[in-house]
Design a protein around this motif. Sequence first.
Motif, PDB file in Angstrom:
ATOM      1  N   ILE A 267       0.834  -1.193   0.000  1.00 51.23           N
ATOM      2  CA  ILE A 267       0.000   0.000   0.000  1.00 51.23           C
ATOM      3  C   ILE A 267       0.871   1.246   0.000  1.00 51.23           C
ATOM      4  CG2 ILE A 267      -1.760   1.278   1.297  1.00 51.23           C
ATOM      5  CD1 ILE A 267      -2.762  -1.344   2.414  1.00 51.23           C
ATOM      6  N   ALA A 268       2.026   1.177   0.667  1.00 56.05           N
ATOM      7  CA  ALA A 268       2.900   2.346   0.784  1.00 56.05           C
ATOM      8  C   ALA A 268       3.536   2.723  -0.551  1.00 56.05           C
ATOM      9  CB  ALA A 268       3.979   2.088   1.828  1.00 56.05           C
ATOM     10  N   VAL A 269       3.738   1.749  -1.435  1.00 51.54           N
ATOM     11  CA  VAL A 269       4.326   2.042  -2.745  1.00 51.54           C
ATOM     12  C   VAL A 269       3.297   2.790  -3.587  1.00 51.54           C
ATOM     13  CG1 VAL A 269       5.318   1.054  -4.845  1.00 51.54           C
ATOM     14  CG2 VAL A 269       5.774   0.000  -2.616  1.00 51.54           C
ATOM     15  N   PRO A 270       3.665   3.938  -4.197  1.00 51.18           N
ATOM     16  CA  PRO A 270       2.710   4.667  -5.054  1.00 51.18           C
ATOM     17  C   PRO A 270       2.127   3.775  -6.134  1.00 51.18           C
ATOM     18  CG  PRO A 270       4.659   5.996  -4.654  1.00 51.18           C
ATOM     19  CD  PRO A 270       4.948   4.639  -4.082  1.00 51.18           C
ATOM     20  N   GLN A 271       0.817   3.822  -6.286  1.00 49.75           N
ATOM     21  CA  GLN A 271       0.147   2.901  -7.194  1.00 49.75           C
ATOM     22  C   GLN A 271       0.584   3.099  -8.637  1.00 49.75           C
ATOM     23  OE1 GLN A 271      -4.297   2.874  -8.473  1.00 49.75           O
ATOM     24  NE2 GLN A 271      -4.248   1.796  -6.519  1.00 49.75           N
ATOM     25  N   PHE A 272       0.754   4.354  -9.045  1.00 54.29           N
ATOM     26  CA  PHE A 272       1.105   4.581 -10.447  1.00 54.29           C
ATOM     27  C   PHE A 272       2.491   4.023 -10.775  1.00 54.29           C
ATOM     28  CE2 PHE A 272       3.420   8.116  -8.676  1.00 54.29           C
ATOM     29  CZ  PHE A 272       4.452   8.366  -9.570  1.00 54.29           C
ATOM     30  N   VAL A 273       3.399   3.993  -9.794  1.00 52.81           N
ATOM     31  CA  VAL A 273       4.721   3.416 -10.024  1.00 52.81           C
ATOM     32  C   VAL A 273       4.606   1.910 -10.265  1.00 52.81           C
ATOM     33  CG1 VAL A 273       6.981   2.977  -9.003  1.00 52.81           C
ATOM     34  CG2 VAL A 273       5.881   5.198  -8.676  1.00 52.81           C
ATOM     35  N   MET A 278       4.640  -2.736 -13.956  1.00 54.40           N
ATOM     36  CA  MET A 278       4.001  -3.959 -14.440  1.00 54.40           C
ATOM     37  C   MET A 278       3.662  -3.857 -15.924  1.00 54.40           C
ATOM     38  SD  MET A 278       1.448  -4.862 -11.288  1.00 54.40           S
ATOM     39  CE  MET A 278       2.082  -5.239  -9.665  1.00 54.40           C
ATOM     40  N   ARG A 279       3.252  -2.660 -16.360  1.00 52.08           N
ATOM     41  CA  ARG A 279       2.940  -2.482 -17.777  1.00 52.08           C
ATOM     42  C   ARG A 279       4.178  -2.734 -18.633  1.00 52.08           C
ATOM     43  NH1 ARG A 279       0.144   2.926 -20.434  1.00 52.08           N
ATOM     44  NH2 ARG A 279       0.190   2.237 -22.611  1.00 52.08           N
ATOM     45  N   THR A 280       5.318  -2.239 -18.182  1.00 49.33           N
ATOM     46  CA  THR A 280       6.569  -2.458 -18.918  1.00 49.33           C
ATOM     47  C   THR A 280       6.954  -3.935 -18.914  1.00 49.33           C
ATOM     48  OG1 THR A 280       7.301  -0.242 -18.298  1.00 49.33           O
ATOM     49  CG2 THR A 280       8.982  -1.781 -19.076  1.00 49.33           C
ATOM     50  N   MET A 281       6.784  -4.604 -17.785  1.00 48.40           N
ATOM     51  CA  MET A 281       7.159  -6.015 -17.687  1.00 48.40           C
ATOM     52  C   MET A 281       6.285  -6.917 -18.548  1.00 48.40           C
ATOM     53  SD  MET A 281       7.854  -6.231 -13.586  1.00 48.40           S
ATOM     54  CE  MET A 281       8.176  -7.989 -13.635  1.00 48.40           C
ATOM     55  N   LEU A 282       5.035  -6.497 -18.805  1.00 48.34           N
ATOM     56  CA  LEU A 282       4.097  -7.344 -19.543  1.00 48.34           C
ATOM     57  C   LEU A 282       4.054  -7.046 -21.035  1.00 48.34           C
ATOM     58  CD1 LEU A 282       1.127  -7.330 -16.996  1.00 48.34           C
ATOM     59  CD2 LEU A 282       2.688  -9.219 -17.478  1.00 48.34           C
ATOM     60  N   ILE A 316      -7.627  -7.548 -14.299  1.00 44.12           N
ATOM     61  CA  ILE A 316      -8.325  -8.029 -13.102  1.00 44.12           C
ATOM     62  C   ILE A 316      -7.346  -8.674 -12.129  1.00 44.12           C
ATOM     63  CG2 ILE A 316      -9.977  -9.744 -12.264  1.00 44.12           C
ATOM     64  CD1 ILE A 316     -11.677  -9.197 -14.733  1.00 44.12           C
ATOM     65  N   VAL A 317      -6.425  -9.492 -12.652  1.00 47.00           N
ATOM     66  CA  VAL A 317      -5.468 -10.188 -11.786  1.00 47.00           C
ATOM     67  C   VAL A 317      -4.516  -9.196 -11.126  1.00 47.00           C
ATOM     68  CG1 VAL A 317      -3.542 -11.816 -11.757  1.00 47.00           C
ATOM     69  CG2 VAL A 317      -5.623 -12.367 -13.032  1.00 47.00           C
ATOM     70  N   ILE A 318      -4.006  -8.241 -11.891  1.00 48.20           N
ATOM     71  CA  ILE A 318      -3.071  -7.272 -11.315  1.00 48.20           C
ATOM     72  C   ILE A 318      -3.778  -6.365 -10.315  1.00 48.20           C
ATOM     73  CG2 ILE A 318      -1.622  -5.274 -11.870  1.00 48.20           C
ATOM     74  CD1 ILE A 318      -0.775  -6.691 -14.374  1.00 48.20           C
ATOM     75  N   ASN A 319      -5.042  -6.098 -10.536  1.00 51.43           N
ATOM     76  CA  ASN A 319      -5.788  -5.297  -9.566  1.00 51.43           C
ATOM     77  C   ASN A 319      -5.909  -6.017  -8.226  1.00 51.43           C
ATOM     78  OD1 ASN A 319      -7.620  -2.888  -9.010  1.00 51.43           O
ATOM     79  ND2 ASN A 319      -9.025  -4.588  -8.606  1.00 51.43           N
ATOM     80  N   LEU A 320      -5.855  -7.354  -8.229  1.00 49.42           N
ATOM     81  CA  LEU A 320      -5.869  -8.094  -6.970  1.00 49.42           C
ATOM     82  C   LEU A 320      -4.657  -7.732  -6.127  1.00 49.42           C
ATOM     83  CD1 LEU A 320      -6.934 -11.653  -8.201  1.00 49.42           C
ATOM     84  CD2 LEU A 320      -8.365  -9.929  -7.132  1.00 49.42           C
ATOM     85  N   TRP A 321      -3.511  -7.638  -6.765  1.00 51.81           N
ATOM     86  CA  TRP A 321      -2.292  -7.287  -6.037  1.00 51.81           C
ATOM     87  C   TRP A 321      -2.399  -5.882  -5.452  1.00 51.81           C
ATOM     88  CZ3 TRP A 321       1.579  -3.649  -6.206  1.00 51.81           C
ATOM     89  CH2 TRP A 321       2.748  -3.956  -5.506  1.00 51.81           C
ATOM     90  N   VAL A 322      -3.108  -4.995  -6.160  1.00 56.11           N
ATOM     91  CA  VAL A 322      -3.256  -3.615  -5.696  1.00 56.11           C
ATOM     92  C   VAL A 322      -4.293  -3.503  -4.587  1.00 56.11           C
ATOM     93  CG1 VAL A 322      -3.906  -1.283  -6.391  1.00 56.11           C
ATOM     94  CG2 VAL A 322      -2.509  -2.682  -7.919  1.00 56.11           C
ATOM     95  N   GLY A 323      -5.405  -4.264  -4.698  1.00 50.25           N
ATOM     96  CA  GLY A 323      -6.541  -4.043  -3.804  1.00 50.25           C
ATOM     97  C   GLY A 323      -6.632  -4.953  -2.594  1.00 50.25           C
ATOM     98  N   ASN A 382     -15.153   3.722 -11.396  1.00 53.27           N
ATOM     99  CA  ASN A 382     -14.390   4.920 -11.755  1.00 53.27           C
ATOM    100  C   ASN A 382     -12.887   4.732 -11.563  1.00 53.27           C
ATOM    101  OD1 ASN A 382     -16.628   6.561 -12.441  1.00 53.27           O
ATOM    102  ND2 ASN A 382     -17.055   6.872 -10.271  1.00 53.27           N
ATOM    103  N   ASN A 383     -12.416   3.483 -11.632  1.00 50.89           N
ATOM    104  CA  ASN A 383     -10.998   3.201 -11.382  1.00 50.89           C
ATOM    105  C   ASN A 383     -10.178   3.571 -12.602  1.00 50.89           C
ATOM    106  OD1 ASN A 383      -8.524   2.225 -10.522  1.00 50.89           O
ATOM    107  ND2 ASN A 383      -9.446   0.459  -9.500  1.00 50.89           N
ATOM    108  N   PHE A 384      -9.842   4.838 -12.683  1.00 50.80           N
ATOM    109  CA  PHE A 384      -9.108   5.350 -13.842  1.00 50.80           C
ATOM    110  C   PHE A 384      -7.666   4.853 -13.854  1.00 50.80           C
ATOM    111  CE2 PHE A 384      -6.406   8.558 -15.813  1.00 50.80           C
ATOM    112  CZ  PHE A 384      -7.038   8.766 -17.024  1.00 50.80           C
ATOM    113  N   ASN A 385      -7.028   4.843 -12.689  1.00 55.83           N
ATOM    114  CA  ASN A 385      -5.588   4.568 -12.618  1.00 55.83           C
ATOM    115  C   ASN A 385      -5.218   3.196 -13.162  1.00 55.83           C
ATOM    116  OD1 ASN A 385      -5.185   7.042 -11.491  1.00 55.83           O
ATOM    117  ND2 ASN A 385      -4.990   6.317  -9.399  1.00 55.83           N
ATOM    118  N   VAL A 386      -5.888   2.153 -12.662  1.00 56.27           N
ATOM    119  CA  VAL A 386      -5.493   0.792 -13.025  1.00 56.27           C
ATOM    120  C   VAL A 386      -5.616   0.566 -14.522  1.00 56.27           C
ATOM    121  CG1 VAL A 386      -6.063  -1.649 -12.746  1.00 56.27           C
ATOM    122  CG2 VAL A 386      -6.022  -0.147 -10.750  1.00 56.27           C
ATOM    123  N   ILE A 387      -6.733   0.987 -15.098  1.00 56.14           N
ATOM    124  CA  ILE A 387      -6.967   0.733 -16.521  1.00 56.14           C
ATOM    125  C   ILE A 387      -6.063   1.612 -17.382  1.00 56.14           C
ATOM    126  CG2 ILE A 387      -8.667   0.786 -18.371  1.00 56.14           C
ATOM    127  CD1 ILE A 387      -9.075  -1.443 -16.325  1.00 56.14           C
TER     128      ILE A 387
END
Length: 457
Positions: A267-273, A278-282, A316-323, A382-387
């Motif tokens: 949670i402490a790690v900024p979500q956008f980072v 992850m986007r780069t890795m995938l 959906i799967v990556i959002n699990l790690w975030v949420g 309204n989850n703009f960031n993840v998408i």
Amino acid sequence: MKRRRKMGADYVAPSPYSVGNALTKGDVFTKLSAVVFGLGNIVRKQYVKGVALLVLEIAFFVFLFTNGIPCLSKLPSLGDQKQGKVLVDGFWEYTQGDNSVVILLYGVCTVVLCLLFVYLWTVSLKSAYKAECLTREQGKAPSLGDDLHELTNAKVHRLLMFLPTLGILVFTVLPLIFMISMAFTSYDRNHLVLFDWVGFDNFAKVFSNSGGTVNARLFLQVTIWTLVWAFFATFLNFFIGMFFAMVINRKTTRFKGFWRACFSMSIAVPQFVSLLVMRTMLQPTGAINRLLMEWGWIDQALPFFTDATWARVTVIVINLWVGIPYTIMQVTGILQNIPADQYEAAKIDGANWWQIFTKITMPYIIFVLTPYLITTFTGNVNNFNVIYLLSGGNPVPVGDSAGKTDLLITWLYKLTVDKNDYNLGAVIGIMTFIVLAVVSLITYRNSGSYKNEEAFR
């Protein structure tokens, strides 16, 4: 009487100091307060309150005659004067034209101020009538000190809610009205300075199958995917997070603090980072595809963001790690507050672990977290960031303005910021609001948290 029987001890009788009573039962000074604000208060020696109401009335009319009326006069046409230029002494001088956005914004603000003035009119009448009644009953109207004492005691809720209410009005209600108004105009990429009212033409474009970048087929696809995404993003996070929270909370689990700290660090790690990494890795040439091909597990790059099904499952799967960490923190606090005697009584009665979970733990969690689940569902719609940061809405079919992973909110962003179709974006915003309002209200009104606020059932 029906309301009194329904509410019981919570029933609060309506105030006798109403506008109707002021106009029918008030004296001449009270009735004149409908024209000269604060007159009734000044006559009853409430000088500060009376002068404040009078100053607000004067300020409104000064604004109305200097800026308000010109703004309202241009609101029906939204302006028609284009920018021009005149040759003066061999030099071109530009003459300023109308700006429909400014006219619409100022016009909406003026209308809202007029409505607030009507509310101020009711306040003036009620205040004057209350001062009249208290003077007749007690010999004098409350002083400024009495009003301040009441405001910090019996009416302290009004004092505390004033600034939040003002913030909601300025930063939520006004932009919402402005957005709704924009949906009935021709404000798009071809009319960025001057535009007109077009009625329901924009709604017809969104709900028609005539083609174009925005149509009924595309709107239906994005809406269905938005609801599917919100459902899985909410309830997968909830149930998996609840499972981990219950495992960590078991008496036999060691190093509880360590496991909770691990989840808290995500949670402490900024979500956008995290999402951009992850986007780069995938990507097709990213770290994950390269490792899998080097290990010989795959022959070609996996289509994480190039295939619609793969892209939707990926977000959906990556959002699990975030949420999930948020759910763990929420459920942990609830589990630690469930009365232990309920578990002891269930074990004495011979209940197994599944019966204890379904009859005690799960109902208690659902009862407490229903409002949280509704707000989480709304936030995921309204989850703009993840998408946007993870997939960018990709893949995008040729000719469409929305991708296969675009939500209504990211589609709205693309229509307004990327394509400058503000009118169509406003329509999408209105429809998003309607979908959220209907789902949230129906769910909440049928939940135990709403029907039985006093106790856990």
